[in-house]
Design an enzyme around this catalytic site. Structure first.
Site, PDB file in Angstrom:
ATOM      1  N   TYR A 159      -2.916   2.297 -15.293  1.00  0.00           N
ATOM      2  CA  TYR A 159      -3.578   1.358 -14.370  1.00  0.00           C
ATOM      3  C   TYR A 159      -4.740   0.657 -15.078  1.00  0.00           C
ATOM      4  O   TYR A 159      -4.895  -0.566 -14.987  1.00  0.00           O
ATOM      5  CB  TYR A 159      -4.059   2.138 -13.142  1.00  0.00           C
ATOM      6  CG  TYR A 159      -4.890   1.352 -12.164  1.00  0.00           C
ATOM      7  CD1 TYR A 159      -4.294   0.571 -11.182  1.00  0.00           C
ATOM      8  CD2 TYR A 159      -6.289   1.405 -12.208  1.00  0.00           C
ATOM      9  CE1 TYR A 159      -5.076  -0.146 -10.266  1.00  0.00           C
ATOM     10  CE2 TYR A 159      -7.068   0.705 -11.306  1.00  0.00           C
ATOM     11  CZ  TYR A 159      -6.460  -0.070 -10.334  1.00  0.00           C
ATOM     12  OH  TYR A 159      -7.227  -0.771  -9.439  1.00  0.00           O
ATOM     13  N   LYS A 163      -5.442  -3.368 -15.896  1.00  0.00           N
ATOM     14  CA  LYS A 163      -6.620  -4.131 -15.466  1.00  0.00           C
ATOM     15  C   LYS A 163      -7.380  -4.697 -16.674  1.00  0.00           C
ATOM     16  O   LYS A 163      -7.964  -5.788 -16.582  1.00  0.00           O
ATOM     17  CB  LYS A 163      -7.527  -3.252 -14.615  1.00  0.00           C
ATOM     18  CG  LYS A 163      -6.899  -2.840 -13.272  1.00  0.00           C
ATOM     19  CD  LYS A 163      -6.630  -4.030 -12.360  1.00  0.00           C
ATOM     20  CE  LYS A 163      -6.177  -3.609 -10.963  1.00  0.00           C
ATOM     21  NZ  LYS A 163      -5.947  -4.746 -10.062  1.00  0.00           N
TER      22      LYS A 163
HETATM   23  N1  NAP Z   1     -10.422   0.324  -3.960  1.00  0.00           N
HETATM   24  C1  NAP Z   1     -10.932   0.389  -5.171  1.00  0.00           C
HETATM   25  O1  NAP Z   1     -11.695   1.319  -5.491  1.00  0.00           O
HETATM   26  C2  NAP Z   1     -10.599  -0.686  -6.160  1.00  0.00           C
HETATM   27  C3  NAP Z   1     -11.415  -0.769  -7.306  1.00  0.00           C
HETATM   28  C4  NAP Z   1     -11.133  -1.733  -8.257  1.00  0.00           C
HETATM   29  C5  NAP Z   1     -10.084  -2.611  -8.057  1.00  0.00           C
HETATM   30  N2  NAP Z   1      -9.300  -2.504  -6.938  1.00  0.00           N
HETATM   31  C6  NAP Z   1      -8.216  -3.469  -6.788  1.00  0.00           C
HETATM   32  O2  NAP Z   1      -8.393  -4.129  -5.551  1.00  0.00           O
HETATM   33  C7  NAP Z   1      -7.133  -4.666  -5.146  1.00  0.00           C
HETATM   34  C8  NAP Z   1      -6.919  -4.357  -3.680  1.00  0.00           C
HETATM   35  O3  NAP Z   1      -6.807  -2.967  -3.522  1.00  0.00           O
HETATM   36  P1  NAP Z   1      -7.512  -2.178  -2.335  1.00  0.00           P
HETATM   37  O4  NAP Z   1      -8.351  -1.155  -2.965  1.00  0.00           O
HETATM   38  O5  NAP Z   1      -8.091  -3.095  -1.362  1.00  0.00           O
HETATM   39  O6  NAP Z   1      -6.246  -1.395  -1.756  1.00  0.00           O
HETATM   40  P2  NAP Z   1      -5.567  -1.298  -0.317  1.00  0.00           P
HETATM   41  O7  NAP Z   1      -6.581  -1.205   0.747  1.00  0.00           O
HETATM   42  O8  NAP Z   1      -4.566  -0.229  -0.459  1.00  0.00           O
HETATM   43  O9  NAP Z   1      -4.875  -2.724  -0.161  1.00  0.00           O
HETATM   44  C9  NAP Z   1      -3.845  -3.142  -0.994  1.00  0.00           C
HETATM   45  C10 NAP Z   1      -3.288  -4.392  -0.393  1.00  0.00           C
HETATM   46  O10 NAP Z   1      -2.287  -4.923  -1.274  1.00  0.00           O
HETATM   47  C11 NAP Z   1      -1.072  -5.075  -0.549  1.00  0.00           C
HETATM   48  N3  NAP Z   1      -0.003  -4.849  -1.494  1.00  0.00           N
HETATM   49  C12 NAP Z   1       0.265  -3.732  -2.191  1.00  0.00           C
HETATM   50  N4  NAP Z   1       1.295  -3.924  -3.019  1.00  0.00           N
HETATM   51  C13 NAP Z   1       1.673  -5.211  -2.849  1.00  0.00           C
HETATM   52  C14 NAP Z   1       2.688  -6.015  -3.405  1.00  0.00           C
HETATM   53  N5  NAP Z   1       3.527  -5.538  -4.330  1.00  0.00           N
HETATM   54  N6  NAP Z   1       2.821  -7.283  -2.980  1.00  0.00           N
HETATM   55  C15 NAP Z   1       2.000  -7.785  -2.021  1.00  0.00           C
HETATM   56  N7  NAP Z   1       1.013  -7.074  -1.473  1.00  0.00           N
HETATM   57  C16 NAP Z   1       0.864  -5.799  -1.868  1.00  0.00           C
HETATM   58  C17 NAP Z   1      -1.157  -4.093   0.606  1.00  0.00           C
HETATM   59  O11 NAP Z   1      -0.424  -4.580   1.692  1.00  0.00           O
HETATM   60  P3  NAP Z   1       0.962  -3.972   2.226  1.00  0.00           P
HETATM   61  O12 NAP Z   1       0.927  -2.485   2.038  1.00  0.00           O
HETATM   62  O13 NAP Z   1       0.909  -4.396   3.672  1.00  0.00           O
HETATM   63  O14 NAP Z   1       2.009  -4.675   1.414  1.00  0.00           O
HETATM   64  C18 NAP Z   1      -2.648  -4.164   0.934  1.00  0.00           C
HETATM   65  O15 NAP Z   1      -2.911  -5.275   1.773  1.00  0.00           O
HETATM   66  C19 NAP Z   1      -6.092  -4.085  -6.100  1.00  0.00           C
HETATM   67  O16 NAP Z   1      -5.781  -5.048  -7.098  1.00  0.00           O
HETATM   68  C20 NAP Z   1      -6.815  -2.910  -6.723  1.00  0.00           C
HETATM   69  O17 NAP Z   1      -6.301  -2.590  -7.981  1.00  0.00           O
HETATM   70  C21 NAP Z   1      -9.542  -1.553  -5.991  1.00  0.00           C
END
Ligand code: NAP
Length: 263
Positions: A159, A163
């Site tokens: 992962y 990134k």
């Molecule tokens: N949370 C953290 O600590 C964190 C830190 C750094 C970066 N990020 C990044 O932030 C971004 C959002 O993640 P989050 O933490 O907000 O997670 P999350 O709450 O689990 O949300 C992920 C979102 O992406 C959608 N999704 C997942 N796979 C997908 C796909 N193949 N195509 C289209 N939509 C998809 C999901 O919707 P459905 O399930 O409805 O499809 C959901 O709306 C990601 O890129 C993650 O790597 C997160």
């Protein structure tokens, strides 16, 4: 010669936010909408996308599109330009981490899925948005990277590699797409979402203690940075990655010895 001070307003702009049925994407969609943009948000499920759009109210539409499905991505971009006549802002936010554990234990399927969603999808959606509208009229792309792309930690290596590559891709696209299109990224720390649940759920006190600003992030803590990079305030910024992590990267070690799915 002086130019006018930048405005926060996104009035008249149209944005697509991928992966926005919950978490950081949903908060980013809300922040863009609050500044006046009309927003199309996506999810793998049309129902979840529509429900999320309804939760944000007028000016927001849901669209079902798996981020790596080229036909669905094209349909979403065509829908946006067809409905609103423009596409000014693209937030490549959808992300995944199916490859938990040491790098040498991963199989090709988990590696490929991680790279497809986290790295290929931003290329695909950016390409479609640039060809449909931004290449001629201008625009801003914001990629959701991670502090994981700027550091190393046990068990989330693939992962983090994806990134790190997304941060590099941001610079590459900025070089290729200027001056019409600006391309930037945010690098969130650990934020309270489903994707990162295993990183914080059992460890919230420890994560908070290791964070200079004293607490885990909330999706809304990150959303303002997305809106900033999408807007006029960032009009002379491209190729940059803005860390939004409460200082976690400065402190180091927030991810060490934790079990989780990636931040
Ligand atoms: N949370 C953290 O600590 C964190 C830190 C750094 C970066 N990020 C990044 O932030 C971004 C959002 O993640 P989050 O933490 O907000 O997670 P999350 O709450 O689990 O949300 C992920 C979102 O992406 C959608 N999704 C997942 N796979 C997908 C796909 N193949 N195509 C289209 N939509 C998809 C999901 O919707 P459905 O399930 O409805 O499809 C959901 O709306 C990601 O890129 C993650 O790597 C997160």
């Amino acid at each position: 010669m002086t130019s006018p001070a930048p405005s926060d307003s996104l009035e008249g702009k149209v944005a697509v936010v991928t992966g926005a049925s919950r978490g950081i994407g949903l908060a980013a969609a809300a922040a863009l909408r609050d500044r006046g943009a009309r927003v199309v948000l996506t999810s793998r499920s049309a129902e979840r996308a529509e429900e999320a759009a309804r939760s944000l109210g007028a000016g927001v539409t849901g669209f079902g599109a798996h981020a790596t499905d080229e036909d669905a991505a094209r349909a979403c971009v065509d829908f946006t330009v067809g409905t609103y006549g423009r596409l000014d802002i693209l937030v490549n936010n959808a992300g995944t981490n199916p490859a938990y554990g040491p790098v040498i234990d991963q199989d090709h399927a988990r590696f490929a899925k991680t790279m497809d969603v986290n790295l290929w999808a931003p290329i695909l959606w950016t390409s479609l948005a640039v060809r449909a509208w931004m290449g001629e009229h201008g625009g801003a792309v914001v990629n959701t990277a991670s502090i994981g792309g700027l550091s190393v930690a046990q068990d989330v290596g693939i992962y983090h590699v994806s990134k790190a590559a997304l941060i590099h891709l941001t610079r590459q696209l900025a070089l290729e797409l200027g001056p019409q299109v600006r391309v930037n990224a945010i690098a969130p720390g650990i934020v309270r979402t489903r994707l990162a649940q295993a990183l914080w759920q059992e460890n919230e006190r420890r994560v908070a203690d290791a964070t200079p600003l004293g607490r885990i992030g909330e999706p809304g803590d990150v959303a303002g940075a997305v809106a900033f990079l999408a807007g006029d305030g960032a009009r002379w910024i491209t190729g940059e990655t803005l860390v939004v992590d409460g200082g976690q990267l400065l402190a180091g070690g927030v991810l060490d010895n934790s079990s989780g799915q990636g931040s």
